[in-house]
Write an enzyme that holds these catalytic residues in place. Structure first.
Site, PDB file in Angstrom:
ATOM      1  N   ASP A   1      -0.924  86.082 -80.332  1.00  0.00           N
ATOM      2  CA  ASP A   1      -0.851  85.358 -79.063  1.00  0.00           C
ATOM      3  C   ASP A   1      -0.703  86.349 -77.908  1.00  0.00           C
ATOM      4  OD1 ASP A   1      -0.989  82.948 -80.405  1.00  0.00           O
ATOM      5  OD2 ASP A   1       1.201  82.728 -80.521  1.00  0.00           O
TER       6      ASP A   1
ATOM      7  N   HIS B   1      -7.060  87.752 -80.749  1.00  0.00           N
ATOM      8  CA  HIS B   1      -6.402  86.565 -80.213  1.00  0.00           C
ATOM      9  C   HIS B   1      -6.364  85.415 -81.222  1.00  0.00           C
ATOM     10  CE1 HIS B   1      -4.355  84.551 -77.146  1.00  0.00           C
ATOM     11  NE2 HIS B   1      -5.197  84.670 -76.134  1.00  0.00           N
TER      12      HIS B   1
END
Length: 453
Positions: A428, A424
């Site tokens: 995204d 992450h």
């Protein structure tokens, strides 16, 4: 008498140190020249350290799991004469044998053409034979064993059942088999070098009925201490590294693979004899190739120390494989240049090599994205750990027939979940979802996998 010091040799490729993963001898053992003394592990290879001389082991310089620097003394052997005939030369030029190019525990040394360490118990047994008049005149020296009674080979060392706290010598595979069978290795006589317990010893022990559990419920109070060394430690370190560095996000989506399974069955039924049987993996690999070409940030490595993302044009797909030694990730290189059958053949070849311990360093490194599958065990959802420093991993779960609503009625469909994790920090959540949805479209309409452009 003299003493010969054996140092950890240069195992090549600029390696400055290695982890000691197994001793094949103990203090007091008598060894012959070329007998395997120990096994050490570098980043990718397990290396055997042979003895350059005949003699008796008088000192061991490290414990299992200890990291030893190249050139450090690891074994001292008492030899006949003033330091032995070739002691000086052998000490200056220590040798080592690479027994596996994969990070697996070193194999048992038995069956090594005379390469064996013989415990003091062997010597005592031969002395007893001589006292009883059973030793054969003109036979080889009883120190190393010889022929007796009609030419039959003398059996190897047989160790007595061990007291509480004494760790028996056995390979990881033997220990796993004994644990699964409920056998206490301390009670198993070992016939291998230095009293090492072999698979044949387990067979003989089981035949005698010693492994049959006692009727009734009993308390078990034993605690087995297993030092984390070798491949197991490397797996632990890499998993911890991935969890410490990567901010994982896991996205789960269900896939209707009914059409894909029908196509797979048809292709397998009509395949040529020289082609491998297709599993789900080649279809998923080809779908991933198309998906990462549209989202190259998924097919990447993240150097978080330098703050640089390396996007790769080639799709080098790691296939997580469970082997007798532990988890390995052989790599199918340039999957973008392989068709369905070639992907299947390469997966089969690499899986066989990993399980046999013959995979090369190059075959176990360089992946840019990984597939992991626990579907065969029945899991429906997983949270895969990313293969650091990659940024994505795709997890395959169990295929199940479930009733699905088609707008007018419920119909049986073959459904499977994909559990995929992403870094992450660089991927995204939206991009992760787009990637998985693209895989879903390709797998649910498999004809699209074969459409170019």
């Amino acid at each position: 008498m003299g003493e010969h010091v054996i140092k950890l040799p240069d195992v090549g490729e600029g390696v400055a140190e290695a982890e000691l993963v197994e001793w094949h001898v103990k203090v007091g053992d008598l060894v012959r020249e070329d007998a395997v003394l120990a096994a050490v592990m570098t980043d990718k290879a397990t290396v055997e350290i042979p003895s350059p001389v005949d003699g008796e082991v008088s000192w061991l310089g490290a414990e299992i799991g200890e990291v030893v620097a190249v050139g450090s003394p690891i074994v001292r052997i008492t030899v006949a004469g003033e330091g032995g005939v070739a002691a000086g030369a052998a000490a200056e030029k220590p040798s080592a044998r690479v027994v596996q190019a994969t990070p697996t525990p070193s194999p048992s040394p038995q069956g090594g053409g005379g390469q064996q360490a013989i415990s003091a118990a062997t010597t005592e047994a031969h002395k007893a034979d001589a006292a009883d008049g059973t030793a054969q005149t003109g036979s080889p020296s009883p120190l190393w064993g010889g022929a007796r009674g009609g030419g039959a080979a003398r059996p190897a060392t047989v160790s007595l059942p061990r007291p509480e706290g004494e760790r028996p010598l056995a390979s990881p595979a033997v220990r796993l088999r004994a644990r699964e069978a409920g056998i206490d290795l301390r009670q198993v006589p070992g016939t291998g070098p230095a009293g090492r317990i072999t698979h044949e010893d387990l067979d003989a022990f089981s035949v005698r009925g010693a492994a049959v559990p006692v009727a009734g419920l009993q308390q078990r109070t034993g605690v087995e201490e297993i030092k984390v060394v070798g491949l197991r430690r490397r797996i632990a370190e890499k998993m911890a590294l991935a969890r410490q560095h990567i901010a994982h996000i896991t996205y789960v989506e269900e896939i209707d693979v009914t059409a894909l399974e029908d196509l797979r069955a048809k292709l397998n039924a009509e395949r040529r004899a020289d082609r491998p049987k297709l599993t789900l993996l080649p279809f998923l690999m080809r779908a991933m190739v198309k998906a990462v070409s549209e989202q190259p940030q998924i097919n990447a490595l993240y150097d978080d120390e330098a703050g640089v993302i390396h996007r790769h044009a080639g799709a080098h797909i790691g296939i997580a494989a469970q082997t007798p030694a532990g988890l390995m990730v052989p790599v199918v290189r340039h999957a973008e240049a392989r068709d369905l059958w070639d992907c299947a053949a390469e997966v089969n070849r690499l899986a066989d090599a990993a399980k046999a311990g013959t995979a090369t360093r190059e075959e176990l490194a360089g992946s840019t994205i990984t597939i992991t599958s626990l579907g065969a065990m029945g899991g429906v959802v997983t949270t895969p750990v990313i293969n650091y420093p990659e940024v994505a991993i795709v997890g395959v779960n169990k295929i199940m027939v479930r009733p699905m609503w088609d707008g007018s009625q419920f119909v049986p469909r073959k459904m499977m979940n994909l559990s995929s994790s992403f870094d992450h920090r660089v991927i995204d959540g939206w991009d992760a979802a787009v990637f998985v949805q693209r895989l879903k479209t390709l797998l649910e309409t498999p004809a699209l996998i074969f459409v170019e452009g």
